[in-house]
Design a protein around this motif. Structure first.
Motif, mmCIF file in Angstrom:
data_model
loop_
_atom_site.group_PDB
_atom_site.id
_atom_site.type_symbol
_atom_site.label_atom_id
_atom_site.label_comp_id
_atom_site.label_asym_id
_atom_site.label_seq_id
_atom_site.Cartn_x
_atom_site.Cartn_y
_atom_site.Cartn_z
ATOM 1 N N ILE A 13 57.524 45.263 8.569
ATOM 2 C CA ILE A 13 57.713 43.892 9.052
ATOM 3 C C ILE A 13 58.227 43.907 10.485
ATOM 4 O O ILE A 13 57.766 43.146 11.333
ATOM 5 C CB ILE A 13 58.675 43.117 8.129
ATOM 6 C CG1 ILE A 13 58.012 42.847 6.791
ATOM 7 C CG2 ILE A 13 59.135 41.810 8.779
ATOM 8 C CD1 ILE A 13 58.953 42.274 5.755
ATOM 9 N N LYS A 14 59.165 44.782 10.778
ATOM 10 C CA LYS A 14 59.736 44.865 12.127
ATOM 11 C C LYS A 14 58.685 45.294 13.149
ATOM 12 O O LYS A 14 58.598 44.732 14.240
ATOM 13 C CB LYS A 14 60.918 45.852 12.114
ATOM 14 C CG LYS A 14 61.663 45.909 13.384
ATOM 15 C CD LYS A 14 62.351 44.590 13.652
ATOM 16 C CE LYS A 14 63.054 44.708 14.976
ATOM 17 N NZ LYS A 14 63.143 43.434 15.643
ATOM 18 N N VAL A 37 64.489 38.586 13.234
ATOM 19 C CA VAL A 37 63.819 39.410 12.232
ATOM 20 C C VAL A 37 64.648 40.658 11.944
ATOM 21 O O VAL A 37 64.749 41.095 10.795
ATOM 22 C CB VAL A 37 62.391 39.767 12.681
ATOM 23 C CG1 VAL A 37 61.768 40.805 11.783
ATOM 24 C CG2 VAL A 37 61.535 38.527 12.711
ATOM 25 N N THR A 38 65.271 41.240 12.947
ATOM 26 C CA THR A 38 66.125 42.404 12.738
ATOM 27 C C THR A 38 67.304 42.058 11.837
ATOM 28 O O THR A 38 67.639 42.818 10.923
ATOM 29 C CB THR A 38 66.633 42.946 14.089
ATOM 30 O OG1 THR A 38 65.517 43.305 14.897
ATOM 31 C CG2 THR A 38 67.532 44.145 13.902
ATOM 32 N N PHE A 74 53.410 41.418 17.358
ATOM 33 C CA PHE A 74 53.063 40.006 17.543
ATOM 34 C C PHE A 74 53.768 39.424 18.767
ATOM 35 O O PHE A 74 53.160 38.699 19.552
ATOM 36 C CB PHE A 74 53.433 39.211 16.291
ATOM 37 C CG PHE A 74 53.129 37.750 16.402
ATOM 38 C CD1 PHE A 74 51.822 37.305 16.393
ATOM 39 C CD2 PHE A 74 54.149 36.829 16.524
ATOM 40 C CE1 PHE A 74 51.534 35.947 16.498
ATOM 41 C CE2 PHE A 74 53.874 35.481 16.629
ATOM 42 C CZ PHE A 74 52.569 35.031 16.618
ATOM 43 N N THR A 75 55.028 39.745 18.946
ATOM 44 C CA THR A 75 55.776 39.245 20.105
ATOM 45 C C THR A 75 55.175 39.770 21.400
ATOM 46 O O THR A 75 55.010 39.011 22.371
ATOM 47 C CB THR A 75 57.255 39.659 20.004
ATOM 48 O OG1 THR A 75 57.793 39.163 18.780
ATOM 49 C CG2 THR A 75 58.061 39.121 21.165
ATOM 50 N N ASP A 77 64.676 47.189 21.470
ATOM 51 C CA ASP A 77 64.638 46.549 20.154
ATOM 52 C C ASP A 77 64.668 47.598 19.070
ATOM 53 O O ASP A 77 65.158 47.424 18.017
ATOM 54 C CB ASP A 77 63.395 45.688 20.034
ATOM 55 C CG ASP A 77 63.473 44.751 18.866
ATOM 56 O OD1 ASP A 77 64.512 44.103 18.711
ATOM 57 O OD2 ASP A 77 62.490 44.653 18.139
ATOM 58 N N CYS A 83 65.956 41.623 8.294
ATOM 59 C CA CYS A 83 65.616 42.918 7.692
ATOM 60 C C CYS A 83 66.880 43.702 7.335
ATOM 61 O O CYS A 83 66.940 44.356 6.287
ATOM 62 C CB CYS A 83 64.733 43.731 8.625
ATOM 63 S SG CYS A 83 63.061 43.085 8.785
ATOM 64 N N THR A 140 56.275 42.445 13.722
ATOM 65 C CA THR A 140 56.924 41.402 14.520
ATOM 66 C C THR A 140 56.944 41.776 15.996
ATOM 67 O O THR A 140 56.652 40.943 16.860
ATOM 68 C CB THR A 140 58.359 41.165 14.033
ATOM 69 O OG1 THR A 140 58.314 40.808 12.662
ATOM 70 C CG2 THR A 140 59.035 40.073 14.824
ATOM 71 N N ASN A 141 57.267 43.018 16.291
ATOM 72 C CA ASN A 141 57.254 43.471 17.693
ATOM 73 C C ASN A 141 55.848 43.397 18.270
ATOM 74 O O ASN A 141 55.659 42.969 19.412
ATOM 75 C CB ASN A 141 57.796 44.887 17.808
ATOM 76 C CG ASN A 141 59.294 44.924 17.780
ATOM 77 O OD1 ASN A 141 59.950 43.903 17.891
ATOM 78 N ND2 ASN A 141 59.848 46.106 17.618
ATOM 79 N N PHE A 195 63.223 35.883 18.687
ATOM 80 C CA PHE A 195 62.506 36.081 17.431
ATOM 81 C C PHE A 195 62.682 37.503 16.893
ATOM 82 O O PHE A 195 62.990 37.675 15.707
ATOM 83 C CB PHE A 195 61.030 35.721 17.612
ATOM 84 C CG PHE A 195 60.258 35.716 16.334
ATOM 85 C CD1 PHE A 195 60.573 34.834 15.315
ATOM 86 C CD2 PHE A 195 59.215 36.595 16.148
ATOM 87 C CE1 PHE A 195 59.858 34.821 14.138
ATOM 88 C CE2 PHE A 195 58.494 36.598 14.975
ATOM 89 C CZ PHE A 195 58.812 35.707 13.967
ATOM 90 N N PRO A 196 62.520 38.563 17.704
ATOM 91 C CA PRO A 196 62.740 39.905 17.162
ATOM 92 C C PRO A 196 64.166 40.142 16.665
ATOM 93 O O PRO A 196 64.362 40.844 15.672
ATOM 94 C CB PRO A 196 62.414 40.837 18.333
ATOM 95 C CG PRO A 196 61.477 40.067 19.169
ATOM 96 C CD PRO A 196 61.927 38.639 19.051
#
Length: 86
Positions: free
Chosen positions: A45-46, A23-24, A52-53, A86, A27, A49-50, A19-20
């Motif tokens: 956003i990044k 998203v990367t 949340f993960t 990441d 982005c 996302t991190n 997922f990350p």
């Protein structure tokens, strides 16, 4: 840090990176299309996302973290490695 610990941290990241990474890529694609005007929003956003993960990993997958505890790798090392890679 020994080689075994570094390999364990990389395997931890590999297990949760789908997922990350998506998203990367998104982005980066949006950044190329929109230019520097959207960079701050994409970084936000990044980061979200991190966060949340990592929340999902800690909340729902914490029994799986005992493998890393047995290798004497702390949760802080795993999460730090996750953010740095990441």
């Amino acid at each position: 840090m020994t080689t075994a610990k570094a390999q364990a941290i990389l395997s931890f990241y590999r297990y949760y990176c789908v997922f990350p990474v998506l998203v990367t890529v998104f982005c980066g694609w949006q950044g190329c299309l929109a230019g520097a005007d959207i960079t701050v929003g994409l970084m936000a956003i990044k980061i979200l996302t991190n966060a949340f993960t990592l929340f999902i990993i800690i909340s729902f997958r914490s029994p799986a973290l005992y493998y890393y505890y047995n290798l004497h790798i702390s949760k802080l090392s795993l999460l730090g490695g996750f953010c740095v890679i990441d």
